[in-house]
Design an enzyme around this catalytic site. Structure first.
Site, PDB file in Angstrom:
ATOM      1  N   ASN A 142       0.805  -1.225   0.000  1.00 37.47           N
ATOM      2  CA  ASN A 142       0.000   0.000   0.000  1.00 37.47           C
ATOM      3  C   ASN A 142       0.836   1.272   0.000  1.00 37.47           C
ATOM      4  OD1 ASN A 142       0.533  -1.247   2.606  1.00 37.47           O
ATOM      5  ND2 ASN A 142      -0.538   0.483   3.516  1.00 37.47           N
ATOM      6  N   HIS A 192     -13.396   0.274  -1.764  1.00 39.89           N
ATOM      7  CA  HIS A 192     -13.143   1.708  -1.895  1.00 39.89           C
ATOM      8  C   HIS A 192     -11.748   2.017  -2.425  1.00 39.89           C
ATOM      9  CE1 HIS A 192     -10.660   2.892   1.739  1.00 39.89           C
ATOM     10  NE2 HIS A 192     -10.980   1.672   2.052  1.00 39.89           N
ATOM     11  N   CYS A 315      -4.715   5.576   8.829  1.00 42.78           N
ATOM     12  CA  CYS A 315      -5.343   4.689   9.801  1.00 42.78           C
ATOM     13  C   CYS A 315      -5.878   5.499  10.962  1.00 42.78           C
ATOM     14  CB  CYS A 315      -4.380   3.602  10.223  1.00 42.78           C
ATOM     15  SG  CYS A 315      -4.199   2.368   8.920  1.00 42.78           S
TER      16      CYS A 315
END
Lengths: 370, 390
Positions: A142, A192, A315
């Site tokens: 990521n 998403h 996060c």
């Protein structure tokens, strides 16, 4: 939000594709509980099953192998917790793999300076674990976009009796993904990240693998995942999966734009570094180190210029921790703290990248020049 | 019949299975599907801040409905997850100190199955019976509590029979004994007044789609005074105070918040309207048909729920004749599989009769004309079935 803003944080969340918005809104207007036997319920049920097929098609799985969840985090938790085995995970996994692994950790597999999971270390740790483990390695990282040798690692894992899980949240919709060909037992997806709505994901579970449920209750998702289905978001996921599959070819220019961007940054700033650039990477991602300037400072300045990027995984809010991914790749604390995450997606334009290059270079001249 | 000509059919009378989305909720949600697409956990740009602000506003709206503080609200994917998290999360956190749980036979499946899973992990679970009206007996609850009891889980409004458990009494008893009180309020929130402080509730599960909000979102109230600690079921990025990781879905959360505002604001008027419809239906049905039984206490009841048994009628055949009425024979999650109702069984309804039972749910968009149409249809079909049978 002014139209001239440039969004380059697709790995955090992608804008929702317009046909997805329409599908979600239409489904929200439909009443009914998909578990009810009357008309409205059956109609939603049909649309959910169509979405299951579309998600299966995107990643080369069978629809019976697709189990919808509330997102990638739930899917990762489900795989790691329900496998109920010692967990062997790579050092660059997302927190939603690392956290559930923590209580049952068999080991953490290191990565090379290029961000690739070390196969030899994996073999050693599989052998040393003593008992069959659940092995979890993500498909694309990521933060750096580095693509892992999952197929090879799955083979190695299976040779040692492991169950193999793959977090494909960042990969799906950005590269061709084939669940069957990768040979993994479980794979996590999120809507998403590929232009679908937030709040929905899936765990792909290989046919024949009897993974217990994480959420208990009603018999939804063939008794594997209780709770009234988030019908509209699931239906939106299906439409997004279909569009992402069709749109893969159109993402090809992103890699060229990214390489063009890196080339120009390198010209302007010899000290710049791109983490994972020598490894296979997603074409949309770049982790950019500007020596001597904290990512927080860079982000604030870029935000003023109308550019939205991030410094790593989005996060728990407010948490500013140096990236564990970059540290695992050998970056020191300063290097990790001075690195931006740049990520494009389905609605990015070349002009977005040009504006970023311009703004970054101005910033570099102002802040990083000795 | 003149009136019924312009009624949309099938008439939706299954508001306990799910409620249609209120158009005002949809309107509140739409901006978060379109241009406000940021990740609420992105702290480095305004897309993220905008989404985060909307999430916090919604948190306040949910808290307001039940008298909680915003920081006591955890967003989840729905009441099933909330119930799983409350029960398994608390049990596992306090495992070393307390190992006994108390729940009720008529709880939703997700509560029963969470307790059953804990039993397999070594916890003791007491399952309280209910009386013929579907309510628990407080002295039986008091007797069940001992010094090892960690948690009592009793639903606020039953999903099949609509009865309201004596929450304040249960809360008082639990607080006295220093036992946590969790209530599954999926069917109750926004429909009956709830106040977590006055009722001494420590945890409360809420659902979006039972209150005219979207499916796939819910909340868990986790009290701070006294503080309840939980082991998360879903960990990772540390969102929701570490109790529930995962990127929040702003459109969903905003929808839940708006649904709470609407339900709270309209609760008193809506309760009065539903009570009038309930009384009208009940009077009409009992006048039109001999020998029908209302299941569940008539007084301590959310009046949007009617649940009847029809002696001498085959339930399957009756449902088949009621194609113009979207009603159910039990909980939606069981209806596809045709299981008979363990809730009715717990009231002492014989299995054959439980099978000949219907749940009729009234709600925000139910009109008097729809109720009349349903009455007329139901009376006619039951009469015919009984005549055929006789």
């Amino acid at each position: 939000m002014s139209a001239s803003r440039v969004y380059l944080d697709y790995n955090a969340s992608a804008p929702i594709r317009p046909p997805v918005i329409d599908a979600v809104a239409d489904a929200l207007r439909l009443g009914g509980n998909p578990s009810s036997v009357h008309h409205e319920g059956r109609r939603l049920r049909g649309l959910i099953e169509k979405a299951r097929q579309a998600v299966a098609d995107l990643v080369g799985a069978a629809p019976e192998e697709v189990f919808f969840t509330s997102g990638g985090t739930e899917a990762n938790n489900w795989a790691l917790r329900a496998a109920d085995r010692p967990a062997l995970v790579s050092a660059i996994e997302h927190a939603s793999v690392l956290e559930p692994a923590r209580a049952r950790l068999a080991g953490i597999i290191p990565v090379s300076r290029d961000g690739l999971v070390e196969e030899e270390a994996a073999v050693r740790q599989l052998a040393a674990a003593g008992a069959p483990v659940v092995l979890s390695v993500m498909l694309a990282n990521n933060e750096t976009g580095v693509i892992q040798p999952v197929r090879r690692l799955a083979e190695l894992g299976h040779e040692h009796g492991a169950l193999v899980h793959c977090d494909a949240v960042q990969a799906a919709g950005k590269m061709a993904v084939d669940f069957a060909a990768l040979g993994v037992d479980m794979m996590s997806l999120s809507a998403h990240k590929l232009g679908g709505p937030p709040g929905v994901g899936a765990l792909i579970i290989r046919a024949g693998l009897d993974l217990p449920a994480l959420l208990l209750g009603g018999g939804q998702e063939r008794r594997r995942r209780a709770g009234t289905e988030a019908a509209a978001t699931i239906i939106g996921f299906g439409v997004a999966a279909e569009l992402a599959g069709e749109g893969l070819a159109r993402l090809a220019p992103l890699a060229d734009w990214r390489d063009w961007m890196e080339y120009h940054l390198k010209l302007a700033a010899p000290g710049v570094r791109f983490f994972g650039a020598r490894a296979p990477r997603l074409g949309n991602s770049s982790a950019i180190l500007m020596p001597g300037v904290s990512a927080q400072t860079q982000l604030m300045a870029l935000d003023l210029e109308g550019l939205a990027l991030s410094a790593g995984a989005a996060c728990s809010s407010g948490k500013v921790a140096a990236s564990a991914v970059l540290r695992a790749m050998g970056a020191d604390a300063d290097e990790a703290a001075n690195t931006l995450r740049f990520s494009m997606g389905w609605n990015s334009a070349r002009s977005d990248v040009e504006r970023f290059v311009e703004a970054w270079c101005v910033l570099y001249d102002r802040l990083a020049q000795p | 019949m003149t009136q019924s000509a312009n009624i949309k059919r099938p008439v939706y009378l299954d508001y306990q299975a799910t409620t249609p989305l209120d158009p005002r909720v949809l309107e509140a949600m739409m901006p978060f599907l379109t241009d406000k697409f940021g990740n609420p956990h992105s702290t480095s740009h305004s897309y993220g801040w905008e989404a985060a602000a909307a999430v916090e506003r919604a948190r306040g709206q949910v808290a307001e409905l039940i008298g909680a503080a915003p920081e006591e609200i955890i967003f989840t994917s729905g009441a099933t997850e909330s119930n799983n998290l409350a029960i398994k999360g608390a049990a596992r956190f306090y495992r070393a100190r307390r190992d006994h749980l108390v729940t009720v036979v008529s709880e939703h499946k997700c509560v029963r199955e969470s307790c059953a899973a804990l039993e397999r992990e070594g916890f003791r679970v007491t399952i309280l019976p209910v009386n013929a009206g579907g309510l628990i007996e407080l002295d039986q609850l008091a007797e069940a509590l001992d010094e090892h009891t960690l948690l009592v889980s009793v639903m606020a409004v039953n999903n099949e029979i609509g009865v309201i458990q004596p929450l304040a009494d249960i809360g008082r008893l639990c607080r006295e004994k220093r036992v946590f009180f969790h209530t599954d309020a999926a069917q109750a929130a926004g429909k009956i007044p709830l106040d977590v402080r006055a009722m001494a509730i420590d945890m409360m599960s809420l659902s979006g789609h039972k209150i005219y909000g979207p499916k796939g979102v819910g909340a868990l109230f986790v009290g701070h005074r006294p503080r309840v600690r939980l082991e998360p079921l879903i960990s990772g990025g540390g969102q929701e105070a570490g109790l529930r990781s995962g990127t929040l879905a702003p459109h969903q959360v905003v929808g839940l918040g708006e649904a709470c505002v609407l339900a709270g604001g309209e609760m008193a008027d809506e309760a009065a309207r539903l009570e009038a419809l309930f009384d009208h239906f009940h009077a009409g049905l009992t006048a039109g048909l001999p020998d029908v039984v209302l299941n569940g206490d008539a007084g301590a009841r959310f009046k949007g729920n009617l649940n009847y048994s029809f002696p001498g009628v085959d339930g399957e055949m009756l449902l088949a004749r009621l194609r113009d009425l979207a009603v159910s024979s039990g909980a939606a999650c069981a209806s596809a599989s045709g299981e008979s109702s363990y809730v009715l069984e717990a009231l002492g309804v014989a299995p054959g009769l439980a099978q000949a039972s219907l749940r009729i749910g009234l709600g925000r968009f139910t009109t008097r004309a729809e109720v009349d149409y349903a009455l007329e249809t139901l009376i006619r079909e039951v009469r015919e079935l009984r005549a055929n049978h006789a």
